[in-house]
Design a protein around this motif. Structure first.
Motif, short mmCIF file in Angstrom:
data_model
loop_
_atom_site.label_atom_id
_atom_site.label_comp_id
_atom_site.label_asym_id
_atom_site.label_seq_id
_atom_site.Cartn_x
_atom_site.Cartn_y
_atom_site.Cartn_z
N PHE A 18 35.91 -31.26 53.99
CA PHE A 18 36.39 -29.89 53.84
C PHE A 18 37.92 -29.82 53.99
N ASP A 19 38.51 -28.88 53.28
CA ASP A 19 39.93 -28.55 53.47
C ASP A 19 40.06 -27.68 54.71
N PRO A 20 41.31 -27.46 55.22
CA PRO A 20 41.49 -26.61 56.39
C PRO A 20 40.91 -25.20 56.24
N ASP A 21 40.84 -24.72 55.00
CA ASP A 21 40.29 -23.37 54.78
C ASP A 21 38.77 -23.38 54.63
N GLU A 22 38.14 -24.51 54.96
CA GLU A 22 36.69 -24.69 54.97
C GLU A 22 36.07 -24.70 53.57
N ARG A 23 36.91 -24.96 52.57
CA ARG A 23 36.35 -25.15 51.23
C ARG A 23 36.05 -26.64 51.03
N VAL A 24 35.08 -26.92 50.19
CA VAL A 24 34.65 -28.30 49.98
C VAL A 24 35.73 -29.07 49.21
N ARG A 25 36.18 -30.14 49.82
CA ARG A 25 37.21 -30.97 49.19
C ARG A 25 36.58 -32.11 48.40
N GLU A 26 35.55 -32.72 48.95
CA GLU A 26 34.87 -33.80 48.26
C GLU A 26 33.44 -33.89 48.77
N VAL A 27 32.57 -34.48 47.96
CA VAL A 27 31.15 -34.59 48.31
C VAL A 27 30.61 -35.90 47.72
N SER A 28 29.69 -36.54 48.47
CA SER A 28 29.14 -37.81 48.00
C SER A 28 28.11 -37.57 46.89
N GLU A 29 27.97 -38.60 46.04
CA GLU A 29 26.96 -38.54 44.99
C GLU A 29 25.56 -38.43 45.60
N TYR A 30 25.37 -39.09 46.73
CA TYR A 30 24.06 -39.05 47.39
C TYR A 30 23.71 -37.62 47.77
N TRP A 31 24.70 -36.86 48.26
CA TRP A 31 24.48 -35.45 48.64
C TRP A 31 24.10 -34.64 47.41
N LEU A 32 24.84 -34.84 46.31
CA LEU A 32 24.58 -34.08 45.09
C LEU A 32 23.17 -34.38 44.56
N GLN A 33 22.83 -35.65 44.56
CA GLN A 33 21.50 -36.02 44.06
C GLN A 33 20.39 -35.44 44.94
N THR A 34 20.62 -35.50 46.23
CA THR A 34 19.61 -35.00 47.17
C THR A 34 19.45 -33.49 47.07
N MET A 35 20.60 -32.79 46.95
CA MET A 35 20.58 -31.33 46.97
C MET A 35 20.43 -30.73 45.57
N GLY A 36 20.58 -31.52 44.53
CA GLY A 36 20.37 -31.02 43.17
C GLY A 36 21.53 -30.21 42.62
N TYR A 37 22.74 -30.48 43.02
CA TYR A 37 23.92 -29.77 42.52
C TYR A 37 24.75 -30.68 41.61
N ALA A 38 25.52 -30.05 40.74
CA ALA A 38 26.55 -30.77 39.99
C ALA A 38 27.86 -30.68 40.79
N ARG A 39 28.75 -31.67 40.61
CA ARG A 39 29.98 -31.71 41.42
C ARG A 39 30.81 -30.44 41.28
N ASP A 40 30.97 -29.93 40.05
CA ASP A 40 31.81 -28.76 39.86
C ASP A 40 31.18 -27.48 40.44
N GLU A 41 29.93 -27.55 40.83
CA GLU A 41 29.30 -26.40 41.50
C GLU A 41 29.59 -26.39 42.99
N VAL A 42 30.13 -27.49 43.50
CA VAL A 42 30.31 -27.63 44.95
C VAL A 42 31.78 -27.72 45.34
N VAL A 43 32.51 -28.64 44.71
CA VAL A 43 33.92 -28.87 45.07
C VAL A 43 34.74 -27.60 44.85
N GLY A 44 35.46 -27.20 45.88
CA GLY A 44 36.28 -25.99 45.81
C GLY A 44 35.60 -24.75 46.31
N GLN A 45 34.30 -24.83 46.58
CA GLN A 45 33.55 -23.67 47.04
C GLN A 45 33.59 -23.59 48.57
N ASP A 100 28.57 -21.72 52.03
CA ASP A 100 27.60 -21.34 51.01
C ASP A 100 26.43 -22.32 50.93
N PHE A 101 26.64 -23.54 51.48
CA PHE A 101 25.60 -24.56 51.38
C PHE A 101 24.89 -24.80 52.73
#
Length: 325
Positions: A285-312, A316-317
Motif C-alpha cells: 500500500f501507498d501512504p494514502d492506503e491505496r494499493v501500490r502492488e499486488v501478487s499474482e497469487y492474490w489476484l488468482q485466488t481472489m479472482g481480480y484483474a490487476r487494473d481492478e486492484v492497483v490504485g484502488q 475496498d478489498f
C-alpha cells in the motif's frame, strides 16, 4: 586642469594669477603641494572634502588621505621628492570632514608656478563608480556561490563572432580550467558524449531556426574520460530583423540525481517482481492506503484483474466485519 595646461605648466610654468583664474572655475579637485604641505585647494576640492580653504592650506596632504592608503601615499611622495619616478595616474581614497571615504582618480604632475616647483594634483570623484564596481563584484561573487551550491553554470554565445563564454562553475562541471576552454561552439560539441552530439547540434540548429527557448538532457565527457549528465537550458536573442545574434543559458550537473532516479527505478522493478511473483497473498500500500502492488497469487485466488486492484482504496478489498475502523 586640462592636459594642455598641465603640459604648459611642466614646460614653462604658469603665472599664479593665470593658474588661480583657471582652477577656481573647474569642477574637479585642483590642489598644489609644496613639500608635504597643501598650498592651494580650489573651491571644488574644498567642497569635495567638506572643508574650508583655511582647514586645508598649510596642513600635510597626507592628513586627508584615508588611513588605509596613507602609508603607501607617503612613501610615494618621499620617493618623488628624492627624484624617483612615480606613477602619474592613480586611484586612492581621501577622507571627507564627516569621516566617509571619497574615492579619487587623480593625476599628479610636477609644475613650476610663481617661480617655485610644486606638485599639481588634479582629481575626479569616482566614489559612485567604485561603489557600483564593488556591488558588481559582490553580485558576481554571490552568483558564483549560488552556481557552485546548485552545480549550475551559465554560458553566453556571441553567434556572429562564434565566441562562447562559460562561467567558472560551468568550466568546473565540464572538468576544464577556464583558460583551457577554447571558447567556441565547436569546443563545446567536442566535450559532448559522442552518442549525444547529434542531439546537441539538432537542439542548437532548431533554436536558431525557431528562436524558441530550449531545454534538454545530454551527457558530457571530462578530459579524464568521466561521463557526467547535464540538463541544459537556453534562450535565443535576435536583432531587429529577427536574426539570432546571441544565445544564453545554463547547464546543471544532474549526474547524481540521474543515478538516484535510475537506482530508484531498479529498486521499484525489484520490488514489483517480488510482489508479483511471490506465491503468497501479498498486497503493498501507498501512504494514502491505496494499493501500490499486488501478487499474482492474490489476484488468482481472489479472482481480480490487476487494473481492478492497483490504485484502488485497500479497504475496498476487506470485508466490513474485518474492518476495525
Amino acid at each position: 586642469m586640462t592636459p594642455e595646461n598641465a603640459a604648459a605648466a611642466r614646460a614653462g610654468g604658469l603665472d599664479q594669477a593665470e593658474f588661480l583664474a583657471l582652477a577656481e572655475t573647474l569642477s574637479s579637485l585642483i590642489a598644489l603641494i609644496e613639500g608635504d604641505k597643501l598650498t592651494y585647494v580650489n573651491p571644488a576640492g574644498c567642497a569635495l572634502l567638506g572643508r574650508k580653504p583655511a582647514e586645508l592650506v598649510g596642513r600635510d596632504f597626507w592628513e586627508f588621505v584615508h588611513p588605509e592608503d596613507r602609508e603607501v601615499a607617503m612613501a610615494r611622495g618621499r620617493a618623488r621628492q628624492a627624484g624617483v619616478p612615480q606613477p602619474k595616474r592613480l586611484t586612492e581614497r581621501l577622507v571627507h570632514s564627516d569621516g566617509h571615504a571619497v574615492w579619487m582618480d587623480y593625476s599628479i604632475d610636477l609644475i613650476r608656478i610663481a617661480g617655485r616647483t610644486a606638485v599639481l594634483v588634479t582629481g575626479h570623484d569616482v566614489t559612485e563608480r567604485r561603489r557600483m564596481e564593488e556591488e558588481l563584484r559582490r553580485s558576481e561573487a554571490r552568483l558564483a556561490e549560488a552556481q557552485r551550491i546548485g552545480s549550475i553554470g551559465s554560458w553566453e554565445w556571441d553567434i556572429a563572432g562564434d565566441v562562447l563564454r562559460w562561467s567558472d562553475e560551468l568550466c568546473r562541471i565540464y572538468g576544464v580550467r577556464p583558460e583551457d576552454f577554447g571558447g567556441s561552439v565547436e569546443g563545446y560539441v567536442e566535450r559532448v558524449h559522442p552518442d549525444d552530439r547529434a542531439k546537441a547540434q539538432r537542439v542548437i540548429e532548431e533554436a536558431m531556426a525557431t528562436g524558441e527557448p530550449f531545454a534538454f538532457e545530454h551527457r558530457i565527457v571530462h578530459p579524464d574520460g568521466t561521463v557526467r549528465t547535464l540538463f541544459g537550458r537556453g534562450e535565443v536573442f535576435t536583432d531587429e530583423n529577427g536574426a539570432p545574434v546571441r544565445m544564453a543559458g545554463t547547464g546543471q550537473d544532474i549526474t547524481e540525481r540521474k543515478r538516484m532516479q535510475e537506482e530508484l527505478q531498479r529498486s521499484e522493478e525489484r520490488f514489483r517482481g517480488l510482489c508479483t511473483q511471490a506465491p503468497v497473498m501479498l498486497m503493498a500500500f501507498d501512504p494514502d492506503e491505496r494499493v501500490r502492488e499486488v501478487s499474482e497469487y492474490w489476484l488468482q485466488t481472489m479472482g481480480y484483474a490487476r487494473d481492478e486492484v492497483v490504485g484502488q482504496d485497500g479497504w475496498d478489498f476487506v470485508t466490513p466485519e474485518s474492518q476495525t475502523g
